[in-house]
Design a protein around this motif. Structure first.
Motif, PDB file in Angstrom:
ATOM      1  N   THR A 183      61.446 -28.642  15.126  1.00  0.00           N
ATOM      2  CA  THR A 183      60.035 -28.963  15.366  1.00  0.00           C
ATOM      3  C   THR A 183      59.492 -28.021  16.431  1.00  0.00           C
ATOM      4  O   THR A 183      59.925 -28.074  17.589  1.00  0.00           O
ATOM      5  CB  THR A 183      59.883 -30.419  15.825  1.00  0.00           C
ATOM      6  OG1 THR A 183      60.356 -31.292  14.791  1.00  0.00           O
ATOM      7  CG2 THR A 183      58.421 -30.740  16.124  1.00  0.00           C
ATOM      8  N   LEU A 186      50.586 -30.022  13.859  1.00  0.00           N
ATOM      9  CA  LEU A 186      51.465 -30.827  13.020  1.00  0.00           C
ATOM     10  C   LEU A 186      50.768 -32.133  12.655  1.00  0.00           C
ATOM     11  O   LEU A 186      49.761 -32.511  13.248  1.00  0.00           O
ATOM     12  CB  LEU A 186      52.777 -31.129  13.743  1.00  0.00           C
ATOM     13  CG  LEU A 186      53.605 -29.931  14.224  1.00  0.00           C
ATOM     14  CD1 LEU A 186      54.773 -30.406  15.064  1.00  0.00           C
ATOM     15  CD2 LEU A 186      54.080 -29.094  13.045  1.00  0.00           C
ATOM     16  N   ASP A 217      54.607 -30.018   8.863  1.00  0.00           N
ATOM     17  CA  ASP A 217      53.849 -28.888   9.383  1.00  0.00           C
ATOM     18  C   ASP A 217      52.654 -28.601   8.476  1.00  0.00           C
ATOM     19  O   ASP A 217      52.383 -29.343   7.523  1.00  0.00           O
ATOM     20  CB  ASP A 217      54.747 -27.656   9.548  1.00  0.00           C
ATOM     21  CG  ASP A 217      55.343 -27.166   8.227  1.00  0.00           C
ATOM     22  OD1 ASP A 217      54.828 -27.532   7.150  1.00  0.00           O
ATOM     23  OD2 ASP A 217      56.329 -26.406   8.278  1.00  0.00           O
TER      24      ASP A 217
END
Length: 229
Positions: A180, A186, A208
Motif C-alpha cells: 500500500t 486510494l 488503488d
C-alpha cells in the motif's frame, strides 16, 4: 440521487459532496443498546479544520525531518508554548470537537486516518484518501498496522448506516494483497455481508486508482447488550 439523499449531501459538501442515505438509521438505538453514549455532531468554527490539518503536517514532519539539534530544541520550545496554550482547555470525551467533526477528514481526529466519505447508506460505504508520511512503515509503504485502523473505522460506520444496532468489533481479519503506497489516492469500500442475530458480518477492500485490490478484510461486529459499555 434520491430526494432523501440529496439534502444531506448538499448540507455536508454541496452538490459535489458525499452521497449520504440515512434511511436505515434509527437514532433511538443509542438509548436502548448498551452503555455506549450518543455521539452528536460537533459544531466547529472556521479555525478548527485548518488547525487539525496543521497538526497532521506536524506529525508528518516529526517523523521525516533531519534537522540540527538546535532546530529540534527550538521546535520543542514552540511545542511547549502550544501545550501551555491548549492544556487549560482539555475536555472530557465527547465534549471536544475531535472525532465529531463529521465534515472533516477523519472526523477531525488525529487518531483516525484523514479520509472522507464519498458515499454511505444501507448498501455500504465508500471512502477516499491517502496514507501520509506519518503512516510510513518502510520502503515507501504504509505501515501494516494502519490498515486495520482504517478498516475498523469503516466497519463501525457500515453498522450505523445499515441500520444495525450499536456494536463493537469482535473480529477483524486483514489480508495484505499488495504493497500500500503513501501519498497515492486510494479508495476503501465495504458492506454488510450477512447477519446472524446480534452478529453483523462485514467485508471490505482497499483499492488503488486502477482498481487493484491492495488489502481486504472480513469483520464481525457484535451488538452490545444492555449492560455492556
Amino acid at each position: 440521487m434520491s430526494e432523501q439523499v440529496k439534502p444531506v449531501a448538499e448540507r455536508v459538501g454541496g452538490r459535489s459532496g458525499p452521497r449520504i442515505d440515512t434511511s436505515a438509521v434509527d437514532e433511538s438505538r443509542y438509548e436502548k443498546h448498551g452503555g455506549f453514549p450518543k455521539v452528536s455532531r460537533a459544531k466547529i468554527g472556521a479555525e478548527f479544520g485548518p488547525f487539525i490539518e496543521a497538526m497532521r503536517t506536524l506529525q508528518d514532519l516529526a517523523v521525516s525531518v533531519d534537522a540540527p539539534d538546535e532546530v529540534f530544541g527550538a521546535a520543542l520550545a514552540k511545542a511547549g508554548e502550544m501545550i501551555e496554550l491548549l492544556e487549560p482547555h482539555r475536555a472530557p470525551e465527547l465534549q471536544g470537537p475531535a472525532g465529531r467533526a463529521v465534515e472533516l477528514p477523519g472526523r477531525g481526529s488525529l487518531l483516525l486516518l484523514p479520509w472522507q466519505v464519498v458515499s454511505a447508506g444501507p448498501d455500504g460505504i465508500t471512502m477516499a484518501g491517502e496514507f501520509r508520511r506519518f503512516h510510513l512503515g518502510g520502503n515507501g509503504a504504509a505501515h501494516g498496522g494502519v490498515l486495520p485502523l482504517l478498516f475498523d473505522d469503516l466497519l463501525g460506520m457500515i453498522v450505523h448506516y445499515s441500520g444495525r444496532p450499536i456494536s463493537r468489533t469482535a473480529y477483524l481479519h486483514v489480508n495484505y494483497r499488495k504493497i500500500t503506497p503513501l501519498e497515492t489516492p486510494l479508495t476503501v469500500r465495504g458492506r454488510v455481508d450477512h447477519i446472524e442475530g446480534r452478529k453483523t458480518f462485514i467485508t471490505a477492500e482497499l483499492v488503488d486508482e486502477q482498481g487493484e485490490v491492495l488489502a481486504d478484510c472480513e469483520g464481525l461486529m457484535v451488538q452490545l447488550l444492555p449492560w455492556q459499555p
